[in-house]
Design an enzyme around this catalytic site. Structure first.
Site, short mmCIF file in Angstrom:
data_model
loop_
_atom_site.label_atom_id
_atom_site.label_comp_id
_atom_site.label_asym_id
_atom_site.label_seq_id
_atom_site.Cartn_x
_atom_site.Cartn_y
_atom_site.Cartn_z
CB VAL A 71 28.98 36.72 44.85
CG1 VAL A 71 28.58 38.00 45.57
CG2 VAL A 71 27.81 35.73 44.81
CG ASN A 98 36.90 44.07 39.68
OD1 ASN A 98 36.06 43.49 38.98
ND2 ASN A 98 36.98 45.40 39.75
NE ARG A 99 36.27 36.31 43.97
CZ ARG A 99 34.97 36.53 43.78
NH1 ARG A 99 34.48 37.76 43.83
NH2 ARG A 99 34.15 35.52 43.55
CG LEU A 100 42.71 44.74 44.19
CD1 LEU A 100 43.73 43.75 43.63
CD2 LEU A 100 42.76 46.04 43.39
#
Length: 223
Positions: free
Chosen positions: A4, A194-196
């Site tokens: 996700v 983007n997991r940032l």
């Protein structure tokens, strides 16, 4: 494997409240409001609480946050429970509020202290009748032979403290109380694409409470 990509609003310094209490209060209020409008925030005040047992092994469980003000988050429990025994021996504690569907979490680290008896009594009297009975019926964290034992204990306290419709028909057990997290650190996590992700930490620098901006330094952590 399911993946996700988080689509939260994030958290930037220009939108951050002046103190960790004001920021946490805003997020808790947002989560409570969301719980009335959607089904994916079922327990907005569920808080994971981590302690350390006598062997140094971490132990974590989820309870409900029943107190939250400038002094820190708090919860109620049997004072003979595993978590209470851990905290009596080593008061260092960590706790986290997590709202996956809102892409938000708050982490608290600090020292546990007992909540004043008068606050515990006022909260206990506000509980539903059945919840007050369960505080007496459960020898929390101790082994039970089977479900039948719990039902028998329930019946015993039901007969001992009949429902009169009064808030005071079930007294507060001597062995029941609450713990508050006196925080040294409060971290706010906001999920991003983007997991940032955004991670902003308030770290104690003074003796003030969570609402005192002058007692906390603020820094951004890499995700």
């Amino acid at each position: 494997m399911r993946r996700v990509d988080y689509t939260g609003d994030g958290l930037v310094e220009s939108d951050l409240a002046a103190s960790p209490y004001l920021q946490a209060r805003a997020w808790v209020d947002d989560a409570v409001a969301a719980s009335h409008e959607r089904e994916d925030v079922p327990e907005p005040t569920a808080i994971s609480v981590a302690t350390v047992d006598p062997t140094g092994t971490p132990d974590v469980r989820t309870v409900l946050m029943r107190f939250f003000d400038e002094r820190g988050p708090g919860f109620v429990t049997n004072l003979d429970s595993a978590k209470s025994r851990h905290l009596q021996a080593n008061p260092r504690i960590a706790a986290a509020l997590t709202w996956p569907s809102l892409y938000r979490a708050v982490r608290f680290r600090g020292t546990a202290e007992l909540i004043a008896r008068e606050e515990v009594e006022a909260y206990f009297d506000s509980r539903p009748y059945g919840s007050r009975l369960s505080a007496w019926a459960s020898d929390q964290s101790s082994p039970a032979a089977d479900r039948g034992e719990l039902e028998r204990r329930w019946q015993e306290v039901l007969e001992r403290f009949p429902d009169t419709g009064s808030d005071h028909d079930v007294p507060v057990p001597d062995f029941w109380g609450g713990w508050r997290v006196v925080c040294d650190e409060v971290e706010f996590w906001a999920g991003r694409r983007n997991r940032l992700h955004d991670r902003i930490l308030f770290r104690r620098t003074g003796d003030g409470d969570l609402a005192d901006p002058g007692s906390w330094e603020r820094l951004r952590l890499q995700p």
